[in-house]
Structure formats: structure tokens, C-alpha cells
Design a protein around this motif. Structure first.
Motif, short mmCIF file in Angstrom:
data_model
loop_
_atom_site.label_atom_id
_atom_site.label_comp_id
_atom_site.label_asym_id
_atom_site.label_seq_id
_atom_site.Cartn_x
_atom_site.Cartn_y
_atom_site.Cartn_z
N GLY A 49 0.27 0.61 7.53
CA GLY A 49 1.72 0.68 7.45
C GLY A 49 2.22 0.46 6.04
N LEU A 50 1.61 -0.49 5.35
CA LEU A 50 2.01 -0.75 3.96
C LEU A 50 1.63 0.41 3.05
CD1 LEU A 50 0.97 -4.52 3.73
CD2 LEU A 50 3.29 -3.59 3.87
N LEU A 51 0.48 1.02 3.29
CA LEU A 51 0.07 2.18 2.48
C LEU A 51 1.01 3.36 2.72
CD1 LEU A 51 -3.82 2.07 2.93
CD2 LEU A 51 -2.52 1.65 0.82
N TYR A 52 1.42 3.50 4.00
CA TYR A 52 2.36 4.59 4.30
C TYR A 52 3.68 4.35 3.58
CZ TYR A 52 5.52 7.62 6.89
OH TYR A 52 6.46 8.57 7.22
N GLY A 53 4.14 3.09 3.59
CA GLY A 53 5.38 2.77 2.88
C GLY A 53 5.26 3.03 1.40
N ALA A 54 4.09 2.70 0.82
CA ALA A 54 3.88 2.95 -0.60
C ALA A 54 3.88 4.45 -0.90
CB ALA A 54 2.56 2.32 -1.05
N SER A 55 3.30 5.23 0.01
CA SER A 55 3.26 6.69 -0.21
C SER A 55 4.65 7.30 -0.15
CB SER A 55 2.35 7.36 0.83
OG SER A 55 2.93 7.29 2.13
N PRO A 100 -0.28 1.03 -4.20
CA PRO A 100 -0.85 0.48 -2.96
C PRO A 100 -1.14 -1.01 -3.07
CG PRO A 100 -1.86 2.59 -3.47
CD PRO A 100 -1.00 2.24 -4.64
N ARG A 101 -1.67 -1.45 -4.22
CA ARG A 101 -1.99 -2.87 -4.37
C ARG A 101 -0.72 -3.73 -4.30
NH1 ARG A 101 -6.27 -5.65 -7.01
NH2 ARG A 101 -7.02 -3.70 -7.92
N ARG A 152 -11.20 -1.48 -1.24
CA ARG A 152 -12.14 -0.65 -2.00
C ARG A 152 -12.23 0.75 -1.40
NH1 ARG A 152 -15.26 -5.46 -2.71
NH2 ARG A 152 -16.53 -4.97 -0.87
N GLU A 153 -12.19 0.84 -0.06
CA GLU A 153 -12.22 2.15 0.59
C GLU A 153 -10.97 2.95 0.22
OE1 GLU A 153 -12.28 4.14 5.08
OE2 GLU A 153 -12.86 2.03 4.81
N VAL A 154 -9.83 2.28 0.18
CA VAL A 154 -8.59 2.96 -0.20
C VAL A 154 -8.67 3.45 -1.64
CG1 VAL A 154 -6.12 2.62 -0.63
CG2 VAL A 154 -7.16 1.72 1.46
N GLN A 155 -9.20 2.61 -2.53
CA GLN A 155 -9.33 3.01 -3.93
C GLN A 155 -10.28 4.18 -4.10
OE1 GLN A 155 -10.36 -0.90 -5.65
NE2 GLN A 155 -8.52 -0.70 -6.92
N LYS A 156 -11.33 4.18 -3.31
CA LYS A 156 -12.37 5.20 -3.46
C LYS A 156 -11.98 6.52 -2.82
CE LYS A 156 -17.32 5.93 -2.57
NZ LYS A 156 -18.55 5.32 -2.00
#
Length: 668
Positions: free
Chosen positions: A140-146, A160-161, A37-41
Motif C-alpha cells: 500500500g505504501l509503495l502504491y502511494g509512492a508510485s 519508496p524508502r 531489497r526485493e523492491v530495490q532489485k
């Protein structure tokens, strides 16, 4: 509550330990929900804020309970348990208690230690470690998604999800596979190790990422939730200490918990949601952390404080007291510090948290140091007729068998031999396949003869005597010992084992040792000893032994004799009353007879190695029987001639082992 009930009444809820796995799934679900939720917000994840929130939520209550526990241990628990408790309190304060217990599980010298008042902190340690590395994995997963978004903006993996689901699925699958393999190979370590539990957090996390805020409602939701509760209840009721765990069997309570979370159902009387939302359930949920923190120290310390084991009424009282203490802790400590001004600043939160943890570690070191205050080392002259076993010789007219002076070393120092063994690394683990060997006595080049000592940990307990005897006779001694593995061709069976890995490992080890002994022509004599009354025995595959308990020893010895070796078999050491003898002596200061055992019980009829030794004397086996040096006609004693006989509940102490050298030498 499953865990707490299991700890209070293990025979009534034999699988209640699965409550820990339920907790891990819920924790994975909630924490991943918060972070996503923090990532989404905000589009980012603040580690500093996340970890500060965890410190505010968890440390105040846990540090407080650890402080009270240290005080209770100091006031009521015998000093023999202080060092182990202190080590585990320090590990709990640093949230690495699970690794301390895993280390003890592979260190045979520590396996017979009594459970400490903070053993339950192992699951909280796993949780805290999850809180440390889980957000790092997500980052790490968010960085990979970015990065994917930058180069492949239309890729579905750039979400991200989706990236989190894919990454956590891989982590969870790897952990689940590792859990199955590790549980099969080394269940004691697997139970406490963090990697074997990660998949349970991942299950809750994947549920959070796929469900989001949605839950299945109505009748389908009711069915799902009731099924989930049924799976949890089934595992809590029907699993036992013999169930291989965590492994694949943990999937039952884990899946059940996931189903309960996924199936909200209806708010009517037919749905679990109604019953799990009533005030008793929500109250227990509000104070659940405190209940978990308090229940085990109460169970561990109060029997010492009361001076007697807990009966049903006492357990019910402590159960309710734990709930009351949890509520008080929440109202006076948890909530004020979590929401108050003291820990509002992140920097102050980290500093105070680090200071509190350092305080716990410092006090733990102090308690460990106090354990041995006033306990001197042995100053008694072993040449004195009433020293050690000499006190049992009526001709010496020693009076009290226990001796006129207090034992030196005292109980705490003798018990320390379990955590700091004299011959560390000289004994193979219970499931370890390799043969380990050490050298005692004089060097091979100076020796007039080379001998070997073979057997289980009771053979290891004779190392101090063998070392001294060999030095006097100019022998070189090669050791071959393995935890819970007597030198026999029969299958030894331990009631506590969850599978046959130990049996197979012991048979394979015995074969390797027999091969080594046969091939080594320098070895002229093989000494052997075993805790033979601790096992039951069965015929090996492909052979039928008339009396496996006795015949297995005799077979092994005949093989050595055929290879040109002499065989010397130690008779069993006497059994004890089941307690740690140093702890029993510390609890009953001045009344050593409270820890004695009648000779008829100390030497039951199933002393297999003793019967085998007596039967094979005509064939040339030398039996060393020291029953008269442990017992008189009525009792076997915990202290003889100012020397404590046992270092735990079955192994003779190093001091008594050495004190028996003249009697062994005389028989040889």
C-alpha cells in the motif's frame, strides 16, 4: 534463550518473557530488509513468493511438533485437559493461538484452566499474522509512492524508502499508543493481542530502512551494542509478572535490541560482535526456532509422563533434550523440506501447507471428541440417601465417602463446565465496569417473591442451586456477580493483579449494585457468597475499618438490611490443594483421597465471609454453612457420594451445587 530459561526457571529470570519482544524486533528488521531489497532489485514485491518462502521456512517444523504434541497429550495428559488443549492446538495450527488466549483472558470461566502444551504458540501466531499483513502494508505504501511519483515527480515523499519510513512510523506510533492504553485497561488481553505488538516489528523495520547495510563500527559501535545488551539483560533480570506489559515497559528490551543491531562494533574481544559470533551462539541461533517449538511441550507433558513434578535435574535434562530435538528437527525436517524438491513449487507449497493445517485441525477435533468417550452423564437418583452430600451423613451408613460407583459425570465432563459455563454472560469481567444481570427461577410475573444473589465467581457457582431452589419455591432470582469481586465495602486485593484497576472496578461495581438493590423494592432477600480466603482486604479511601476483611462484608449487609432486605450469607466453600480437582482425579484414577485436603487447611482461620456471617446472626443475617456437607472431621473430599465436588481448583461443580439444595433449603 531468555524465554526458554524463564519458562524453565521463572524465579531465576523473572523477566525472561521479554525475549519475545527481542524476537519481534529482529523479525521486523530481517523481513523488512528482505522485502525492501526485493523492491530495490525488481521494483515490485511478490506476495506469492514471499508467503511461500514463509510456509517453507516455518510450517514443516511447527506442524511436526504439533503432531508429536497431540500424540503426547493423548498418551500421558489427563482427558480433563484434552478439549482445551485440542482447541489451542487447532488455533496454533491456524496461527491464531494468541487470539484464543486473549479470548480466554476475558472469559472468566477459562481463566483458571491449566496452561496447555501449545500455549507458547501465541508468539508464533503473532509473527505469522505479521507476515500476512506487513507486506500488504508495504504494498500500500509503495502504491502511494508510485501515485505521488506520477503527479509530483520531484516530491521527496515519492521515494519508496521515504514512503515506507513515514507510513511505518505512523503504524508503529499508533500501535505503541494502543499498547500503552490497552495494557493499562486490560493487561491480560493486551499481552496476547497482535495490535499491541506491531510497534515492536515496526521498530526493527524502521531500523532496516534507515540503516540499510550500515552499522556503527569501532568503539562507538561497541558502546552502543553493550548498552543494548544491558537494556535487554536489565529487563530480563528485573521485570516480573507484576510489571505492566507490553505497554511502555516493553520499550526497554525493544530499544536494547535495536541498539545491538545498529551497533556492530569491532570484531575484537571488547565487542559483543565477537562473542555473539562464536560457534555456541551461532549454533543456538541456527536451531533457535526448534528450541522454541520443543521446550514448552516438553515442560507441559513430561510431568504427566513421569508422574511427578520436575526437579532441577529433570529440568536440565529437558532443557538439553529440547536443544537436541531442535537440531534433529532442523537436519531431518526443516532444511530438507525448505530446500528440497517437494515444496519447490509455490502452488504445491500452498496446497501441502493448507493440507497440513487442516490435518492438525481435524486431529484436534478428534482429540476433543475422545475426551468424553465413555463418560456418562449422571444417572444416580438424587433421592438416594448416599447420593452426593448424603454420603457424609454417618446415619446413612454409606461406607466410602467417595461412593460405590464412579462419578457420573466424570472428570472431563465436569471440567468442561469451565469452557462451556451453564450461565454464560451472567458475570461481569474482572475489570468490566458494567453491571450484568440474569434471571433464574420462575418469571417475575409468576413469582411469589423476588430475591437476588450477589458476589464474585463463587456466588456464580451457586447459580445451579439457586435456580433449582427458586423453581421449587416460586422465586424470581436476579443475579449480580463479577469476577474476583466480593460484595464488600472494603478494598479487596489480589496478589496477582499488576495495578489497582481491578480494585477500583470492584469498588465502583459494588456501589452500582448497592444502588440497584436499594432502588429495587421488589427484592426481598439478598443472597451473597464469596471466595473470601483468596483475597486480602484494606480500608477504602476516606474510611478506616478496624478489620477490613470482616467489617467490609458487614457494612455492605447492613446497607441492604437498612433498605428492607433480608440477607443470607453462604459460608466459604472449602479450599482445595490448588490443583484442578477433575484433573487431579483423572491423574489419580481410583484414589480420590490423593486429591483430598485436611479440613484444617480447607477452612483456614481467614474465612472472612464466614466470620462476618457468624458475627451478624444476632442482627438478623442468616448464615448458610455447609461444612459438614463438604467434609468430615478430618478431610474435605473431592468426590462425595459419586459426585465430583469441584469443577476446577476452587469452584463447586454444577452437580454438587444442585445436590446441596435440600441442605440449603433445610437451613432456610
Amino acid at each position: 534463550m531468555a524465554v526458554v530459561v524463564y519458562h524453565f526457571w521463572p524465579t531465576h529470570l523473572s523477566g525472561g518473557y521479554v525475549g519475545v519482544d527481542v524476537f519481534f524486533v529482529i523479525s521486523g528488521f530481517l523481513i523488512t530488509s528482505h522485502m525492501f531489497r526485493e523492491v530495490q532489485k525488481t521494483g515490485r514485491l511478490s506476495l506469492v513468493k514471499f508467503w511461500a518462502r514463509r510456509i517453507r521456512r516455518l510450517l514443516p517444523a511447527s506442524i511436526f511438533v504439533l503432531l508429536i504434541t497431540l500424540t503426547g497429550v493423548f498418551l500421558w495428559v489427563p482427558p480433563t485437559l484434552w478439549e482445551t488443549t485440542a482447541r489451542q492446538v487447532a488455533a496454533s495450527g491456524l496461527y491464531v493461538q494468541n487470539w484464543a488466549l486473549a479470548s480466554d483472558a476475558v472469559d472468566y470461566s477459562a481463566q483458571h484452566n491449566d496452561a496447555t502444551a501449545v500455549q507458547h504458540f501465541w508468539s508464533l501466531s503473532v509473527e505469522e499474522q505479521f507476515y500476512v499483513f506487513w507486506p500488504l502494508i508495504l504494498l500500500g505504501l509503495l502504491y502511494g509512492a508510485s501515485r505521488l511519483t506520477k503527479y509530483f515527480p520531484d516530491s521527496p515523499w515519492a521515494s519508496p524508502r521515504v514512503a515506507m519510513i513515514a507510513g511505518l512510523s505512523f503504524v508503529g506510533a499508533a500501535s505503541f499508543a494502543w499498547s500503552i492504553v490497552s495494557t493499562a485497561q486490560d493487561p491480560s488481553v493486551a499481552y496476547f493481542a497482535t495490535p499491541t505488538r506491531v510497534w515492536e516489528f515496526a521498530g526493527g523495520a524502521l531500523l532496516a530502512l534507515t540503516l540499510g547495510e550500515r552499522q556503527l563500527k569501532g568503539i562507538p559501535g561497541n558502546v552502543l551494542a553493550w548498552l543494548g545488551l544491558g537494556l535487554v539483560a536489565f529487563s530480563a533480570l528485573y521485570y516480573t509478572s507484576a510489571t505492566p506489559f507490553p505497554g511502555w515497559t516493553a520499550a526497554v528490551p525493544v530499544a536494547g535490541t535495536m541498539l545491538v543491531i545498529a551497533g556492530a562494533g569491532s570484531t575484537g574481544l571488547t565487542g559483543p560482535r565477537h562473542w555473539l559470533s562464536r560457534t555456541p551462539a551461532t549454533f543456538l541461533g541456527d536451531v533457535s526456532y526448534g528450541i522454541y517449538l520443543w521446550h514448552w511441550p516438553l515442560l507441559a507433558i513430561c510431568p504427566f509422563a513421569f508422574g511427578q513434578p520436575l526437579e532441577t535435574a529433570g529440568k536440565v535434562g529437558l532443557f538439553l533434550a529440547g536443544i537436541g530435538l531442535a537440531w534433529v528437527t532442523k537436519v531431518l525436517i526443516e532444511d530438507p523440506l525448505r530446500t528440497g524438491a517437494i515444496l519447490r513449487s509455490n502452488l504445491r507449497t500452498y496446497l501441502i501447507g493448507a493440507g497440513a493445517m487442516a490435518t492438525i485441525v481435524g486431529l484436534s477435533f478428534a482429540l476433543a471428541a475422545l475426551a468424553y468417550a465413555g463418560e456418562g452423564v449422571s444417572t444416580s437418583a438424587r433421592s438416594q440417601p448416599c447420593y452426593g452430600p448424603g454420603a457424609l451423613n454417618a446415619a446413612n451408613k454409606c461406607g466410602s465417602v467417595a461412593g460405590q460407583d464412579a462419578p457420573a459425570p466424570g472428570p472431563a465432563l465436569v471440567a468442561k463446565q469451565n469452557t462451556e459455563p451453564l450461565y454464560r454472560g451472567c458475570q461481569a469481567g474482572i475489570t468490566a465496569p458494567e453491571v450484568v444481570s440474569c434471571d433464574l427461577g420462575v418469571s417475575a410475573g409468576q413469582a411469589t417473591a423476588t430475591v437476588a444473589i450477589v458476589g464474585d465467581s463463587h456466588a456464580t457457582a451457586w447459580f445451579p442451586a439457586m435456580d433449582e431452589l427458586a423453581a421449587a419455591r416460586k422465586w424470581h432470582v436476579k443475579t449480580y456477580t463479577k469476577s474476583s469481586c466480593p460484595a464488600t465495602t472494603a478494598r479487596r486485593i489480589l496478589p496477582s493483579e499488576k495495578n489497582e484497576d481491578g480494585q477500583r472496578s470492584c469498588l465502583a461495581w459494588n456501589q452500582k449494585v448497592n444502588d440497584a438493590l436499594t432502588a429495587d423494592r421488589s427484592i426481598s432477600t439478598v443472597f451473597t457468597a464469596a471466595y473470601s480466603t483468596a483475597y486480602s482486604f484494606a480500608s477504602p479511601e476516606g474510611r478506616t475499618l478496624q478489620d477490613p476483611a470482616v467489617d467490609g462484608f458487614e457494612d455492605a449487609w447492613r446497607g441492604w438490611m437498612a433498605a428492607g432486605k433480608r440477607v443470607v450469607a453462604f459460608d466459604d466453600a472449602p479450599r482445595t490443594n490448588g490443583q484442578s480437582v477433575p484433573t487431579c482425579l483423572a491423574k489419580n484414577s481410583g484414589n480420590a483421597l490423593a486429591c483430598a485436603l485436611p479440613r484444617s487447611k480447607a477452612y483456614p482461620g481467614n474465612t472472612a465471609i464466614g466470620r462476618a456471617g457468624a458475627a451478624m446472626v444476632p442482627e438478623g443475617v442468616k448464615q448458610v454453612s455447609l461444612r459438614e456437607q463438604f467434609c468430615d472431621q478430618k478431610l474435605c473430599y473431592p468426590v462425595v457420594g459419586s459426585v465430583i465436588v469441584f469443577r476446577d481448583n476452587s469452584h463447586i461443580s454444577a452437580e454438587y451445587s444442585r445436590a446441596l439444595v435440600p441442605y440449603i433449603s433445610r437451613q432456610l
